[in-house]
Design an enzyme around this catalytic site. Structure first.
Site, PDB file in Angstrom:
ATOM      1  N   CYS A   1       0.903  -0.985  -0.133  1.00 37.99           N
ATOM      2  CA  CYS A   1       0.074   0.017  -0.038  1.00 37.99           C
ATOM      3  C   CYS A   1       1.009   1.242   0.005  1.00 37.99           C
ATOM      4  CB  CYS A   1      -1.029   0.076   1.189  1.00 37.99           C
ATOM      5  SG  CYS A   1      -1.931   1.270   1.163  1.00 37.99           S
TER       6      CYS A   1
ATOM      7  N   GLY B   1      -6.386  -2.293 -13.919  1.00 31.64           N
ATOM      8  CA  GLY B   1      -6.905  -2.012 -15.220  1.00 31.64           C
ATOM      9  C   GLY B   1      -8.100  -2.598 -16.003  1.00 31.64           C
TER      10      GLY B   1
HETATM   11  C1  FMN Z   1      -9.968   3.531  -4.041  1.00 37.01           C
HETATM   12  C2  FMN Z   1      -9.111   2.219  -3.884  1.00 37.01           C
HETATM   13  C3  FMN Z   1      -8.592   1.446  -2.739  1.00 37.01           C
HETATM   14  C4  FMN Z   1      -7.915   0.520  -2.676  1.00 37.01           C
HETATM   15  N1  FMN Z   1      -7.784  -0.075  -1.329  1.00 37.01           N
HETATM   16  C5  FMN Z   1      -6.709  -1.313  -1.387  1.00 37.01           C
HETATM   17  C6  FMN Z   1      -6.588  -1.653  -0.131  1.00 37.01           C
HETATM   18  O1  FMN Z   1      -7.171  -1.387   0.832  1.00 37.01           O
HETATM   19  N2  FMN Z   1      -5.473  -2.788  -0.131  1.00 37.01           N
HETATM   20  C7  FMN Z   1      -5.078  -3.427  -1.341  1.00 37.01           C
HETATM   21  O2  FMN Z   1      -4.390  -4.367  -1.175  1.00 37.01           O
HETATM   22  N3  FMN Z   1      -5.183  -2.926  -2.389  1.00 37.01           N
HETATM   23  C8  FMN Z   1      -6.021  -1.559  -2.600  1.00 37.01           C
HETATM   24  N4  FMN Z   1      -6.183  -1.017  -3.735  1.00 37.01           N
HETATM   25  C9  FMN Z   1      -5.593  -1.524  -4.928  1.00 37.01           C
HETATM   26  C10 FMN Z   1      -6.568  -2.382  -5.636  1.00 37.01           C
HETATM   27  O3  FMN Z   1      -6.928  -3.434  -5.177  1.00 37.01           O
HETATM   28  C11 FMN Z   1      -5.997  -2.794  -6.912  1.00 37.01           C
HETATM   29  O4  FMN Z   1      -4.673  -3.661  -6.555  1.00 37.01           O
HETATM   30  C12 FMN Z   1      -5.397  -1.840  -7.982  1.00 37.01           C
HETATM   31  O5  FMN Z   1      -6.439  -0.765  -8.065  1.00 37.01           O
HETATM   32  C13 FMN Z   1      -5.377  -2.257  -9.647  1.00 37.01           C
HETATM   33  O6  FMN Z   1      -6.482  -2.629  -9.725  1.00 37.01           O
HETATM   34  P1  FMN Z   1      -7.482  -1.629 -10.783  1.00 37.01           P
HETATM   35  O7  FMN Z   1      -6.711  -1.030 -12.009  1.00 37.01           O
HETATM   36  O8  FMN Z   1      -8.434  -2.886 -11.273  1.00 37.01           O
HETATM   37  O9  FMN Z   1      -8.114  -0.736  -9.890  1.00 37.01           O
HETATM   38  C14 FMN Z   1      -7.226   0.107  -3.800  1.00 37.01           C
HETATM   39  C15 FMN Z   1      -7.312   0.803  -4.997  1.00 37.01           C
HETATM   40  C16 FMN Z   1      -8.312   1.742  -5.253  1.00 37.01           C
HETATM   41  C17 FMN Z   1      -8.680   2.475  -6.074  1.00 37.01           C
END
Ligand code: FMN
Ligand code: FAD
Ligand code: FAD
Ligand code: FMN
Ligand code: FES
Ligand code: FES
Lengths: 249, 310, 310, 249
Positions: B127, B241
């Site tokens: 994170c 994505g």
């Molecule tokens: C608003 C938000 C909150 C997130 N919170 C966490 C989290 O608490 N723990 C974690 O491992 N990843 C967190 N992520 C990362 C997502 O789980 C993911 O790895 C990342 O967004 C890439 O995927 P995406 O492009 O489909 O969003 C968060 C992402 C977003 C956008």
């Protein structure tokens, strides 16, 4: 939803009327819709519901061009489809109100949700007095619409129309029968308003940048006073309307 | 087509699950569809104590993506076990708990407590949005190995380690957590980014930096999964994505055995459900006879592609 | 508004220049506008010998960006000095040579030869698209320091080191090249990425991986420049996804003193010229009284921004 | 440029007519335009000029839906503006040709540039014989247009229309008066064609994924035979048309 009407009503300010079943779920004023403007934008844009016509199945949005998204929104034409999610959030609790005379304080593009609120209040026999603040004459909108519902004071920052100054400047002159206030506008205005009216029950509608718009991502939180157990509220689902003392401005 | 897939400790009806932090604890999305349709649910990060997270604004839009700096806001592991997990248990879906912390002790404590209540752990050493802990565990391979080993020791369920893409050598990180005993990998978390508003002259996100997600980062995630698949022998949950079944197939071909959908849930709350419904046809369209055939498929033939028109 | 800016060894009419590899040696763009209007031109990478580069396909589209793996195709440093640079000298514009190589010796040899014919060197230790050299110099700080020092020793002009974003710690890299004697930084090169075609099941780019450029990477570049600006005392040429004057102002606020426009030239061959014409008004619109006021402006006030509506 | 006409002419295949001054610079057949389909796409799409009408100031493009970009292109309506760069590249050198009887060999969506070429050849008094290959009956287009210019053989892979097989299957049957060939189509087809006709001077039009489309980025190179000093050609500016022996297929 389908675009039924779209026109400019003030400087950079547009009225957009949309039709669709989503309106069935608008059960109180103060809710918002979450708009996917077009595929170029990754996030949706929250816009308050400014009016609803259940007969025509339409809702009215009033928005101001503040950036790329709202600018692109102006390009929508009558007949176009718009990807709209909602209605979201909790609005003004009109059904459970104990008010006889309500004060409405709107600032700029915070005015829209207050219009549907004012209509609802008047329908319920509550007297409405409104104070609408704008930057300048060119920005004023919906004055006549509010005037149909009660007394209206328009304030402009530069004095080019109505009273000169801030909405809080005219608050001392208001009738003592007012027993509740409702406000929406810039954060600084909301703060000033609540500080000016500590003796009255008040409801404020807030805004913050949103991710999901449905309560899942925690983008839109606002802190609560210390004694609150949870410590936060989400504007998109616990709000956007809060009791004035419920959140820390 | 049968799109069930078994991963260590997880029997998935399909390879699609919401990503951590993008789905809360499921409640909000339960209004849109039956959560039992999902392959699994990865819930929001849990820390030892309740956290308020970062000041707002916490999100900003970017080209084909977004930045977020929520800062691990959550009610704390005890409250998650008492209140949030029981709600999820009402559905027939495996629960993966995302475990975070500022110290090794906190990771261990949270993992130990929560592992009895969930089907797997996703160890979030990546994170970027908290000042302490989080990303440094994900960018230092010996720290990563250590925290993985200690969490494995206390966890009663399988541990998937979520890797950060903000590293020079993703393979070294993957090997380190493999050495630490990880049962699987989750790839990738967000890339650290920033947006500055020309009007205010300051970063849009109050925290300054935020994590970049969305289609913008997909090529980076695909590259990393492709590299790691060749180098380590752990199943990978791919993410970054994903918006379409083509994206999912790209992740599978790169080497992911399952995928998570994150920020796309914000655009379209029905996205996971829609992708699950569409995936079998999409696989068939490209001539796959099974889900397994797609997994790692890009590694089977080595010749470069070339263009044909017909 | 006066938008001239002086950087070590460079007097720029304006802070806008085309990025290396996206503008060839200027000839093609000279059909579209007068190259003398540019702040500078960063020419295509030069290596010791002629290189054919990678097999095709060499580019692939991505969300808000593209991947490329050209592989440093160029006619070799001697031919560049004989044929390409004389053409550029016909214009009143500073020339920055992008120097690449597979070995330290090659870097030194190319830099030594070319430095007498150009106004500055951009030391490309960050090309992700060649198997040897290139990116490893950009991801290992001691190698980066060494190659910088050796190139500085032989170069008759100032040396800007182009950093790779594919690193865990960009500040450490910036400090290393500062220690090596760099006169400035160029940030950033492309992020390594991959796209896989679900139909062919193989990477679209023949090389497998490619470098990701375009607006997709802008938040990462901005974040890195913001970090490095605080940590080292070198001027920065910023790049990555610039398409508008707002983007340029964002780079300036983060800490860049000038900017380079790369892949946007492919969308709109007139982009550099248009941005140069628009920049003074754009700066004025946001209340800047000079270009200098914008440079590093995001570091001046520390309070987080918050939303106001009027 | 402005969309004047847009219609489907075969399976997934569209004819798009555009108006604008750019056409003034189309000085030979075989050139292409580089199209920004909409802001969602980062790269432009190269499409050959299939015909030009200098009187009407229009050019015709024939394209097949092969992916997201060409799919989005189908949504353009008459009257819409399209961001078009070009004309790019070097076409067929019709002005300097020494030919009496030309053979045209087109495969699928490689057919379009050959139509404007064939028109040019016929205008110059050169006899034209065409072989057009398609996957299946549903994919066939512009057969009649070519027939107006000379003899045409249509070949389909599955034999659902015309001859069955590949374009190279019918090459042995062609008249011996043919002295030059011109071909555009899939890479494998071009290779087969040049191998089948080693005794004839030939021109081929190639394609490759492009970045800039103007010669600056070196995305679109094709290697040349060993004796060539430069070692490469760029399809976007040295081509897309090359002498058959100029490049390595
Ligand atoms: C608003 C938000 C909150 C997130 N919170 C966490 C989290 O608490 N723990 C974690 O491992 N990843 C967190 N992520 C990362 C997502 O789980 C993911 O790895 C990342 O967004 C890439 O995927 P995406 O492009 O489909 O969003 C968060 C992402 C977003 C956008
Ligand atoms: C509950 C709610 C109700 C609203 N009602 C109205 C209304 O009725 N009329 C109206 O004109 N505006 C309203 N707004 C504000 C409106 O959402 C923003 O002006 C709009 O999102 C700006 O988008 P943009 O693309 O033009 O600006 P940009 O600055 O380009 O937007 C970039 C990003 O920041 C977000 N953002 C920027 N400003 C705001 C803001 N003030 N609030 C929330 N997100 C923001 C955008 O949604 C987008 O994700 C409301 C906001 C909220 C939260
Ligand atoms: C000189 C030239 C002339 C052409 N003339 C025609 C024509 O007249 N009619 C026609 O239908 N097609 C023509 N093509 C092919 C056409 O450019 C591609 O079919 C089109 O770019 C595919 O875009 P897409 O978004 O639908 O496919 P996607 O696969 O989604 O495209 C992704 C990326 O790959 C590129 N790409 C994919 N296929 C090709 C290809 N075959 N050639 C070059 N780039 C490709 C796209 O431009 C885009 O950048 C020509 C190509 C070239 C190089
Ligand atoms: C096709 C292409 C070729 C490139 N070639 C080089 C190169 O030779 N040397 C170099 O230092 N950077 C090269 N780059 C990187 C760019 O100079 C620039 O750093 C990067 O593309 C980010 O900027 P952009 O997003 O504006 O394109 C190349 C980029 C592209 C797209
Ligand atoms: S916007 Fe996601 S919780 Fe409010
Ligand atoms: S596409 Fe850039 S050189 Fe041909």
């Amino acid at each position: 939803m389908k675009v039924i009407e779209h026109k400019s009503i003030a400087r950079d300010t547009y009225q957009l009327i949309l039709k669709g079943d989503l309106i069935e779920e608008v059960d109180e004023p103060g809710k918002f819709v979450h708009i996917q403007i077009n595929p170029e934008f990754f996030l949706r844009r929250p816009v308050s519901i400014a009016d609803v016509d259940f007969h025509e199945q339409t809702l009215t949005l009033l928005y101001k061009v503040m950036g790329k998204g709202t600018d692109a929104l102006t390009e929508k034409r009558v007949g176009d489809q718009l990807d709209v999610l909602g209605p979201g959030g909790r609005g003004f609790p009109v059904a459970s109100l104990e008010s006889k005379h309500a004060l409405i304080i709107g600032g700029g593009i915070g005015v829209p949700p207050l219009y549907y609120l004012a209509k609802n209040l008047v329908e319920r026999g509550i007297k409405v007095t409104s104070v609408l603040g704008f930057r300048s004459e060119a920005d004023v909108f919906y004055e006549d619409e509010f005037r149909e519902l009660g007394e209206v004071t328009v304030v402009t920052n530069d004095g080019s129309y109505g009273e000169k100054g801030l909405v809080t400047d005219v608050l001392p002159n208001l009738e003592p029968t007012i027993d509740t206030y409702f406000s929406c506008g810039p954060g600084v205005m909301l703060k000033a308003v609540t500080e000016h009216l500590p003796h009255l029950p008040g409801y404020i509608s807030m805004e913050e940048r949103m991710g999901c718009g449905i309560g899942a991502c925690f983008a839109c939180v606002v802190p609560t006073p210390d004694m609150d157990e949870k410590g936060y509220r989400r504007i998109c689902c616990d709000g956007p309307v809060f009791k004035a003392e419920e959140v820390v401005l | 087509m049968d799109i069930r897939i078994d991963l260590p400790g997880l029997h998935l009806k399909n390879p699609i699950m919401p990503a951590s932090g993008c789905f809360g604890f499921g409640k909000e999305f339960a209004q849109f569809y039956d959560l039992s349709d999902l392959g699994a649910v990865i819930i929001k990060a849990a820390t030892g104590e309740k956290r308020f997270g970062n000041p707002t604004p916490r999100v900003a839009e970017t080209s084909s993506g977004m930045l977020n700096a929520i800062g691990l806001q959550n009610p704390g592991v005890d409250s998650i076990i008492e209140i949030e997990i029981p709600f999820m248990k009402g559905y027939d879906v495996p629960i993966i708990a995302n475990v975070a912390g500022s110290t090794v002790e906190e990771y261990v404590q949270v993992a130990e407590k929560i592992s009895d209540h969930v089907d797997a752990i996703e160890l979030n050493i990546s994170c970027p949005n908290v000042k302490e802990g989080g990303v440094q565990f994900g960018t230092d391979s010996s720290l990563a190995e250590e925290v993985t080993r200690l969490v494995k020791e206390v966890s009663s369920v399988q541990v998937y380690v979520k890797l950060s893409p903000n590293v020079t050598d993703i393979v070294a990180m993957a090997k380190a957590v493999e050495a630490g005993g990880a049962d699987g990998l989750s790839m990738v978390n967000t890339l650290t980014g920033m947006r500055i508003d020309p009007a205010t002259r300051k970063p849009i996100i109050a925290n300054g930096t935020g994590g970049l997600s969305g289609p913008a980062i997909k090529p980076v995630a695909i590259r990393m999964i492709h590299q790691v698949y060749q180098a380590v022998d752990l199943p990978i949950i791919g993410m970054g994505g994903i918006e379409t079944t083509d994206d999912i197939i790209e992740y599978l071909l790169a080497g992911a055995s399952a995928v998570a959908v994150g920020s796309a849930n914000f655009k379209n709350p029905l996205i996971c459900k829609e992708l699950i419904d569409e995936l079998p046809d999409a696989l068939e369209k490209y001539g796959f006879s099974s889900l397994e055939e797609a997994i790692g498929g890009a590694h089977d033939e080595k010749t470069p592609s070339s263009l044909f028109r017909t």
